[in-house]
Design a protein around this motif. Structure first.
Motif, mmCIF file in Angstrom:
data_model
loop_
_atom_site.group_PDB
_atom_site.id
_atom_site.type_symbol
_atom_site.label_atom_id
_atom_site.label_comp_id
_atom_site.label_asym_id
_atom_site.label_seq_id
_atom_site.Cartn_x
_atom_site.Cartn_y
_atom_site.Cartn_z
ATOM 1 N N SER A 169 -6.152 39.518 -37.414
ATOM 2 C CA SER A 169 -5.765 40.918 -37.610
ATOM 3 C C SER A 169 -6.138 41.726 -36.373
ATOM 4 O O SER A 169 -7.242 42.275 -36.269
ATOM 5 N N ALA A 170 -5.218 41.783 -35.411
ATOM 6 C CA ALA A 170 -5.493 42.499 -34.168
ATOM 7 C C ALA A 170 -5.245 43.997 -34.300
ATOM 8 O O ALA A 170 -5.863 44.801 -33.602
ATOM 9 N N GLN A 171 -4.296 44.389 -35.170
ATOM 10 C CA GLN A 171 -3.985 45.805 -35.423
ATOM 11 C C GLN A 171 -3.677 46.577 -34.140
ATOM 12 O O GLN A 171 -4.138 47.695 -33.939
ATOM 13 N N GLY A 172 -2.901 45.947 -33.267
ATOM 14 C CA GLY A 172 -2.461 46.618 -32.052
ATOM 15 C C GLY A 172 -3.509 46.743 -30.967
ATOM 16 O O GLY A 172 -3.298 47.449 -29.980
ATOM 17 N N ARG A 173 -4.632 46.059 -31.121
ATOM 18 C CA ARG A 173 -5.703 46.143 -30.131
ATOM 19 C C ARG A 173 -5.689 44.913 -29.231
ATOM 20 O O ARG A 173 -5.242 43.843 -29.648
ATOM 21 N N PRO A 174 -6.213 45.031 -28.003
ATOM 22 C CA PRO A 174 -6.403 43.831 -27.179
ATOM 23 C C PRO A 174 -7.519 42.982 -27.780
ATOM 24 O O PRO A 174 -8.393 43.486 -28.498
ATOM 25 N N LEU A 175 -7.496 41.704 -27.484
ATOM 26 C CA LEU A 175 -8.521 40.806 -27.996
ATOM 27 C C LEU A 175 -9.092 39.952 -26.873
ATOM 28 O O LEU A 175 -8.373 39.549 -25.959
ATOM 29 N N ARG A 176 -10.373 39.700 -26.966
ATOM 30 C CA ARG A 176 -11.029 38.727 -26.099
ATOM 31 C C ARG A 176 -11.189 37.438 -26.881
ATOM 32 O O ARG A 176 -11.651 37.447 -28.028
ATOM 33 N N VAL A 177 -10.807 36.328 -26.257
ATOM 34 C CA VAL A 177 -10.880 35.023 -26.907
ATOM 35 C C VAL A 177 -11.874 34.159 -26.131
ATOM 36 O O VAL A 177 -11.757 34.001 -24.915
ATOM 37 N N LEU A 178 -12.852 33.631 -26.842
ATOM 38 C CA LEU A 178 -13.870 32.756 -26.258
ATOM 39 C C LEU A 178 -13.773 31.405 -26.944
ATOM 40 O O LEU A 178 -13.837 31.320 -28.176
ATOM 41 N N VAL A 179 -13.616 30.356 -26.170
ATOM 42 C CA VAL A 179 -13.410 29.011 -26.710
ATOM 43 C C VAL A 179 -14.525 28.098 -26.200
ATOM 44 O O VAL A 179 -14.829 28.095 -24.999
ATOM 45 N N SER A 180 -15.128 27.343 -27.112
ATOM 46 C CA SER A 180 -16.156 26.365 -26.748
ATOM 47 C C SER A 180 -15.629 24.964 -27.012
ATOM 48 O O SER A 180 -15.173 24.665 -28.127
ATOM 49 N N LEU A 181 -15.689 24.109 -25.983
ATOM 50 C CA LEU A 181 -15.226 22.719 -26.054
ATOM 51 C C LEU A 181 -16.374 21.794 -25.690
ATOM 52 O O LEU A 181 -17.303 22.181 -24.976
ATOM 53 N N SER A 182 -16.294 20.550 -26.138
ATOM 54 C CA SER A 182 -17.297 19.574 -25.723
ATOM 55 C C SER A 182 -16.748 18.168 -25.862
ATOM 56 O O SER A 182 -15.737 17.927 -26.531
ATOM 57 N N ALA A 183 -17.430 17.243 -25.196
ATOM 58 C CA ALA A 183 -17.114 15.815 -25.293
ATOM 59 C C ALA A 183 -18.349 15.087 -25.796
ATOM 60 O O ALA A 183 -19.489 15.499 -25.529
ATOM 61 N N VAL A 240 -7.442 15.079 -23.015
ATOM 62 C CA VAL A 240 -7.831 15.886 -24.177
ATOM 63 C C VAL A 240 -8.272 15.005 -25.343
ATOM 64 O O VAL A 240 -8.929 15.474 -26.267
ATOM 65 N N ALA A 241 -7.943 13.720 -25.298
ATOM 66 C CA ALA A 241 -8.188 12.829 -26.438
ATOM 67 C C ALA A 241 -9.650 12.851 -26.857
ATOM 68 O O ALA A 241 -10.551 12.589 -26.054
ATOM 69 N N GLY A 242 -9.896 13.164 -28.121
ATOM 70 C CA GLY A 242 -11.233 13.147 -28.677
ATOM 71 C C GLY A 242 -12.093 14.345 -28.360
ATOM 72 O O GLY A 242 -13.240 14.431 -28.832
ATOM 73 N N VAL A 243 -11.605 15.277 -27.561
ATOM 74 C CA VAL A 243 -12.395 16.465 -27.211
ATOM 75 C C VAL A 243 -12.580 17.343 -28.448
ATOM 76 O O VAL A 243 -11.661 17.540 -29.235
ATOM 77 N N ARG A 244 -13.783 17.868 -28.620
ATOM 78 C CA ARG A 244 -14.114 18.715 -29.764
ATOM 79 C C ARG A 244 -13.774 20.174 -29.470
ATOM 80 O O ARG A 244 -14.089 20.676 -28.389
ATOM 81 N N LEU A 245 -13.150 20.828 -30.410
ATOM 82 C CA LEU A 245 -12.995 22.278 -30.382
ATOM 83 C C LEU A 245 -14.111 22.831 -31.263
ATOM 84 O O LEU A 245 -14.014 22.836 -32.487
ATOM 85 N N ASP A 246 -15.213 23.225 -30.640
ATOM 86 C CA ASP A 246 -16.420 23.571 -31.386
ATOM 87 C C ASP A 246 -16.352 24.948 -32.025
ATOM 88 O O ASP A 246 -16.769 25.127 -33.175
ATOM 89 N N LYS A 247 -15.840 25.914 -31.280
ATOM 90 C CA LYS A 247 -15.876 27.289 -31.783
ATOM 91 C C LYS A 247 -14.814 28.118 -31.080
ATOM 92 O O LYS A 247 -14.532 27.915 -29.899
ATOM 93 N N VAL A 248 -14.226 29.063 -31.821
ATOM 94 C CA VAL A 248 -13.313 30.046 -31.242
ATOM 95 C C VAL A 248 -13.765 31.422 -31.727
ATOM 96 O O VAL A 248 -13.979 31.626 -32.932
ATOM 97 N N VAL A 249 -13.919 32.333 -30.794
ATOM 98 C CA VAL A 249 -14.377 33.687 -31.107
ATOM 99 C C VAL A 249 -13.279 34.677 -30.752
ATOM 100 O O VAL A 249 -12.682 34.591 -29.669
ATOM 101 N N PHE A 250 -12.998 35.611 -31.654
ATOM 102 C CA PHE A 250 -12.074 36.716 -31.392
ATOM 103 C C PHE A 250 -12.868 38.012 -31.511
ATOM 104 O O PHE A 250 -13.535 38.250 -32.523
ATOM 105 N N GLU A 251 -12.794 38.842 -30.468
ATOM 106 C CA GLU A 251 -13.511 40.112 -30.483
ATOM 107 C C GLU A 251 -12.788 41.108 -29.588
ATOM 108 O O GLU A 251 -11.924 40.738 -28.791
ATOM 109 N N GLU A 252 -13.132 42.365 -29.736
ATOM 110 C CA GLU A 252 -12.563 43.386 -28.856
ATOM 111 C C GLU A 252 -13.272 43.340 -27.504
ATOM 112 O O GLU A 252 -14.502 43.174 -27.448
#
Length: 341
Positions: free
Chosen positions: A58-72, A162-174
């Protein structure tokens, strides 16, 4: 039962994620779309191969910052979901895309590497249904990667990275109104800030010099008003002798002292400074001769802060030593003289 168009009262109502939100589970309703991603219970999921995750936000017309954490980890191998356990020996070079555009690249090396990706989305990039896609692609796949990059990394990075790489966390914030960052960061902090990616960090709290064992690293576009986002960046590259523990036992017994002595002599003669062979824009190709200056055993690499595309930096071999990133300094853009065109 009533209906309106194709929807009925029996259709499940999907509640979007409302920023700020940290998503660390693949069993949640906002994770609407997956492609070659196995959902997890304590992580968002694990990629079978290049794939994506789509979140309803739910962005409601606002910009968003996306933070992604990956690991092997030890399961990060090609065909892991079919029982293959053969470990990958080469580093992985991975594109992170969102809404169809390349945002940053990460280089992961070893079994315990973590990486962080950070980018902003404008309101125009977020559709009315709020679906935001985070896509991980091997460097050899997709549009917008020049052939020079693919040729340069052939045999130096793992296929199907990319095979087997973990998508640990995704953060959405203003995005915050103002970010306050130092002008200089040590090599490890440059990677934590996602300005560079050199293999990932086994410990994200680590500080100090960053060893560049892969002989390459990526310089990424970073967040607006954050370290390295405007003007120019100077990266200070050094060398260090290979740790004794990395030398085979027989070699260590017979030659380790001579090896260290040779390295110390080279440093005294100012011959140990690393050299940058090429800088290639992931999107646009070779950028020409690198702008670098040698001071003793330190090489200063001067770059324009990347904007639309990550840069791949390839280092020349360093006999008897390994290259390091000592620190990075961000220089504010002083503007151009109109006479320069």
């Amino acid at each position: 039962m009533t209906s309106s168009g194709s929807a009925t009262d029996l259709d499940q109502v999907i509640l979007p994620a409302i920023p700020p939100v940290h998503l660390t589970n693949g069993r949640i309703a906002p994770l609407q779309v997956t492609d070659r991603l196995r959902r997890g219970s304590q992580i968002v999921g694990r990629f079978e191969t290049s794939g994506l995750a789509g979140f309803k936000v739910s962005a409601q017309g606002r910009p968003l910052r996306v933070l992604v954490s990956l690991s092997a980890d030890e399961r990060s191998v090609s065909g892991w979901h079919e029982g293959n356990t053969e470990p990958a020996t080469l580093p992985r070079l991975i594109q992170i895309r969102s809404q169809g555009l390349l945002r940053q690249c990460v280089l992961l090396r070893g079994k315990r590497a973590h990486a962080r990706v950070a980018f902003d989305l404008t309101p125009e990039e977020i559709p009315d249904d709020g679906l935001i896609c985070v896509e991980a692609l091997d460097i050899t796949e997709g549009d917008g990667v020049c052939d020079e990059v693919r040729r340069a990394v052939s045999g130096r990075v793992a296929p199907d990275g990319v095979a087997g790489v973990r998508l640990d966390k995704v953060v959405f914030e203003e995005p915050p109104l103002v970010d306050y960052d130092p002008d200089t960061l040590d090599g490890s902090r440059c990677e934590v800030y996602s300005l560079i990616s050199a293999g990932g960090l086994a410990n994200v709290n680590r500080q100090g010099v960053r060893v560049l064992r892969s002989g390459m690293f990526v310089v990424n576009p970073v967040l607006k008003d954050r370290f390295g986002s405007s003007g120019r960046v100077t990266l200070r590259l050094g060398t260090r002798a290979e740790a004794v523990s990395m030398i085979p036992a027989t070699w260590r017994r017979l030659n380790s002292e001579l090896r260290w002595l040779r390295h110390a002599t080279r440093k005294m003669l100012h011959a140990a400074a690393p050299s940058v062979e090429r800088i290639i824009s992931i999107r646009d190709g070779d950028l020409g001769a690198p702008e670098q200056a040698v001071h003793g055993n330190i090489t200063e690499l001067h770059l324009d802060s990347p904007a639309g595309s990550p840069l791949l930096v390839l280092l020349a071999p360093c006999p008897d030593s390994v290259p390091t990133l000592e620190s990075g300094t961000a220089h504010q853009d002083q503007g151009r003289d109109p006479a320069d065109g």
